[in-house]
Structure formats: C-alpha cells, structure tokens
Enzyme design. Structure first.
Site, mmCIF file in Angstrom:
data_model
loop_
_atom_site.group_PDB
_atom_site.id
_atom_site.type_symbol
_atom_site.label_atom_id
_atom_site.label_comp_id
_atom_site.label_asym_id
_atom_site.label_seq_id
_atom_site.Cartn_x
_atom_site.Cartn_y
_atom_site.Cartn_z
ATOM 1 N N LYS A 27 0.818 -1.211 0.000
ATOM 2 C CA LYS A 27 0.000 0.000 0.000
ATOM 3 C C LYS A 27 0.847 1.254 0.000
ATOM 4 C CE LYS A 27 -4.421 -1.543 1.716
ATOM 5 N NZ LYS A 27 -5.477 -1.437 2.706
ATOM 6 N N LYS A 33 -4.924 -9.554 -6.350
ATOM 7 C CA LYS A 33 -6.175 -9.975 -5.730
ATOM 8 C C LYS A 33 -7.297 -8.993 -6.059
ATOM 9 C CE LYS A 33 -5.816 -7.659 -1.284
ATOM 10 N NZ LYS A 33 -5.952 -7.634 0.140
ATOM 11 N N LYS A 49 -11.242 -3.628 -3.505
ATOM 12 C CA LYS A 49 -12.093 -2.462 -3.744
ATOM 13 C C LYS A 49 -11.279 -1.196 -3.895
ATOM 14 C CE LYS A 49 -13.064 -3.281 1.052
ATOM 15 N NZ LYS A 49 -13.981 -3.940 1.933
HETATM 16 P P1 AMP Z 1 -11.026 -6.110 3.553
HETATM 17 O O1 AMP Z 1 -11.917 -5.809 2.402
HETATM 18 O O2 AMP Z 1 -9.583 -5.865 3.263
HETATM 19 O O3 AMP Z 1 -11.504 -5.519 4.831
HETATM 20 O O4 AMP Z 1 -11.113 -7.698 3.745
HETATM 21 C C1 AMP Z 1 -12.136 -8.305 4.490
HETATM 22 C C2 AMP Z 1 -12.096 -9.805 4.373
HETATM 23 O O5 AMP Z 1 -12.246 -10.217 3.011
HETATM 24 C C3 AMP Z 1 -10.782 -10.419 4.866
HETATM 25 O O6 AMP Z 1 -11.071 -11.652 5.525
HETATM 26 C C4 AMP Z 1 -10.036 -10.666 3.602
HETATM 27 O O7 AMP Z 1 -9.107 -11.720 3.722
HETATM 28 C C5 AMP Z 1 -11.144 -11.039 2.645
HETATM 29 N N1 AMP Z 1 -10.772 -10.712 1.264
HETATM 30 C C6 AMP Z 1 -10.527 -9.473 0.760
HETATM 31 N N2 AMP Z 1 -10.193 -9.552 -0.555
HETATM 32 C C7 AMP Z 1 -10.235 -10.873 -0.864
HETATM 33 C C8 AMP Z 1 -9.992 -11.608 -2.072
HETATM 34 N N3 AMP Z 1 -9.658 -10.999 -3.215
HETATM 35 N N4 AMP Z 1 -10.129 -12.950 -2.026
HETATM 36 C C9 AMP Z 1 -10.483 -13.590 -0.880
HETATM 37 N N5 AMP Z 1 -10.715 -12.958 0.285
HETATM 38 C C10 AMP Z 1 -10.593 -11.615 0.296
#
Ligand code: AMP
Ligand code: TRP
Length: 337
Positions: free
Chosen positions: A114, A199, A202
């Site tokens: 990041k 990956k 958002k």
């Molecule tokens: P975040 O959006 O970073 O707060 O992620 C929230 C949850 O979604 C966490 O458990 C992440 O590991 C999961 N997550 C986010 N992006 C991915 C992705 N591309 N594939 C699988 N899990 C994801």
C-alpha cells in the site's frame, strides 16, 4: 454442554463489499456460524487509515451491515456490530501498539504494497500500526478462531505473536487465536478479473476486475464476460493459467463443486462457455442477497437499532478483557470503577 468456540472477524467499510469479501470471508462465516459463538465486526476505525469522505464512510458502514445480514449472518448465532461503537477497540489497540516492535510492522507485505508508489512521508501512521488494532479486535473477545481470506494470514500471525508476548511479559491474559483460511476449499484468494495476478480488491482502481456484491446483474455479467483469460482457447482445469484458474475457482466456490467436477464440466470447452456458466452461477447466488440487502437498507432506523443491539452485546465482553489487560499493565482504575 461444552461451550462453543469464539469466532471473530471483520471487514473494512472502505468501499462496497465485493466478491472476494464474500467468498473469502462472509460465506465461510455463514456456513459455520452455528458451530461457534460469533462476532462479525464492521471495522470502521481501520477504514480511517486512508482519507475518507465522511458521508460515504457512514453509508458504506450501513451498507456492509446490510450485506452481512443479507448473506445469511444469523442474529441467533452471530453478533454484528460497528468497531467504533465499542471504545475498548481503540484503547486496547493503543496498549498493543506500545507492545509492537517496529520491525514486526515493517515486515507486513500489505503495508509495503500500500505504501509503495506513494511518498512514504505522506502515508498515514495508522496504515503502519494497523495490525496492532486488528490484534486488539480479535483478542478482546477471547477469540479462538479467525476466519479470513489468505491475504490476512500475516496479520493474524502478528496478532498471535502479540498475544503471546503480552502473556509472557505480564501474565496469562489473552487467548492465542488460530487462523481459519481456505478450509472450505476454493475462494480464499479471489483474483481481479482484469488482472488475475493481483487480488480482487475495492481499492487500486480495478473497477472492471472487481465484482461488487450490489452491482446490477447486467454489469456483473459484463464484467465476467470481459474477464482476462489465457492465450489458449480451451479450458484444461489442471494446467490452466491464472485467468482461467480464477474463473474456475470462482465457479467452484459459488457452486461448491470439486476440481474433478470442474474438469468434467469444462475441460475441452471454450472460454466463452466457462464465463457464461460463471456469470449464471454468480447471479443465482447474488440475486437473493441483493434483494435482502436493498430491503434492509430501506429502513435505516431499524438497521441502526440492530447495530446498537450488537454493540450492547459486544461492549461488556470487550470491557472485561480490557480491564484485565489494564490491571496487568499497572494502569489504575477509578475508585468504584
Ligand atoms: P477487507 O476488504 O480488506 O476488509 O477484507 C475483508 C475480508 O475479506 C478479509 O477476511 C479478507 O481476507 C477477505 N478478502 C478481501 N479480498 C479478498 C480476495 N480478493 N479474495 C479472498 N478474500 C478476500
Ligand atoms: N484487516 C482486515 C482486512 O483488511 C480487517 C480486519 C480488521 C479484521 N480487524 C480484524 C479481520 C479482525 C479479522 C479479524 O481484511
């Protein structure tokens, strides 16, 4: 009756929730929630690690709550609440920040990624210390299991290290949590549809590669049909390149099919057919979720009431753990407190 293990997990309201959030986190939570005592948090303090529009943050917090419930999070098993409603998160976050060596934080690949490209001096300090706050989230509930996507493995390792360090220095206080990653099969690392080497996320401006859970159906179909595939023309599941492998994984995660099933369905077929099948399967799963989420979002007062109920359940549990940690550290409590 043996007591159920405690599960904690959270998602940042830092954009609309996407397919990676669903397949890597929310769906595993829903599938296993009856076997544990669960806290599913909307981690709004984490979302502040980068600059946010205040009105948008408020909307996205409610939207994420609606999506949790719409996906099947059941109030009988699971408490849903907003992180900043329970002040103990910020307080234990500070206590743990003081216990965290800089070197541990410097090793976090998410921070390195990041912060890359930005001028290091301008990156907010919260982005750097964020794993200590995440550890506080988890440790406050005496959590045993943390179901997350693959990208959170390193942060969880740090949470375990911090729990052990605190217990070692100040006496047994925290439960050392275990990660739960990918144990349901495909879906723990969903890749971008436009660039299957990074990956799905958002942030990072990969609009076309990211399926938002509340995207209109025709947009979801278009995004899938435009997904990057490999240079060949026919699917071969066992030797697929990253683009095709990602589509196959999404299909498997959504349908619950095995690799062998995928081979039987798609080997020798064209990429177009794979994409159509992935889009169909996605729309079938997402349509009822979208209906429920939109219905919940229409009644904002009810949504806020439910979040207040969640905070009321979480608050005393968190306060109990925080009080123990404070005592261990030698922080005075107020007379009568
Ligand atoms: P975040 O959006 O970073 O707060 O992620 C929230 C949850 O979604 C966490 O458990 C992440 O590991 C999961 N997550 C986010 N992006 C991915 C992705 N591309 N594939 C699988 N899990 C994801
Ligand atoms: N750091 C996680 C992410 O970005 C979100 C998160 C914050 C979390 N606190 C947590 C996940 C506690 C699990 C447990 O994906």
């Amino acid at each position: 009756m043996p007591s159920l293990p405690v599960v904690f997990s959270g998602i940042q309201p830092s954009g609309a929730p996407h397919l990676g959030n669903y397949l890597g986190a929310i769906r595993p939570w829903v599938v296993e929630q009856a076997e544990s005592r669960n806290y599913f948090c909307i981690v709004d303090l984490h979302a502040l690690t980068v600059e946010r529009d205040p009105a948008q943050l408020a909307d996205q917090t409610r939207e994420l709550a609606a999506v949790y419930w719409a996906c099947g999070i059941d109030p009988a098993h699971s408490t849903v609440f907003v992180q900043s409603h329970v002040a103990a998160h910020a307080e234990l976050g500070w206590l743990l920040t003081c216990l965290t060596p800089m070197g541990w934080l410097e090793r976090m690949t998410q921070f390195k990624e990041k912060a890359r490209g930005e001028q290091a001096e301008r990156v907010g300090a919260g982005l750097f210390t964020y794993p200590a706050l995440m550890a506080a989230d988890i440790l406050l509930y005496r959590t045993e299991l943390v179901p997350v996507g693959e990208d959170q493995r390193q942060h969880l390792e740090l949470a375990r290290d911090l729990a052990q360090r605190f217990n070692h220095r100040y006496g047994e206080t925290f439960v050392v949590p275990q990660p739960r990653i990918g144990h349901l099969g495909a879906g723990s690392r969903v890749m971008g549809l436009d660039d299957p080497t990074t990956k799905m996320s958002k942030t990072g401006g990969q609009e076309a590669g990211c399926i938002l859970l509340l995207d209109p159906p025709d947009l979801i179909r278009r995004k899938v049909l435009r997904a990057q595939t490999d240079s060949g023309r026919e699917v071969a599941v066992e030797v697929a390149g990253p683009g095709v492998a990602n589509l196959v994984d999404i299909w498997r995660a959504v349908t619950g099919a095995s690799r062998e099933d995928a081979g039987r369905c798609f080997d020798g077929r064209g990429y177009g057919e794979l994409k159509r099948r992935v889009a169909d399967a996605l729309l079938e799963v997402l349509a009822p979720i979208q209906d429920r989420a939109l219905a919940l979002l229409r009644d904002r007062a009810e949504l806020d009431r439910r979040l207040a109920d969640g905070a009321a359940v979480a608050q005393p549990v968190a306060a109990g753990t925080l009080a123990r940690a404070r005592r261990r550290l030698g922080l005075l409590s107020l007379p009568g407190g």
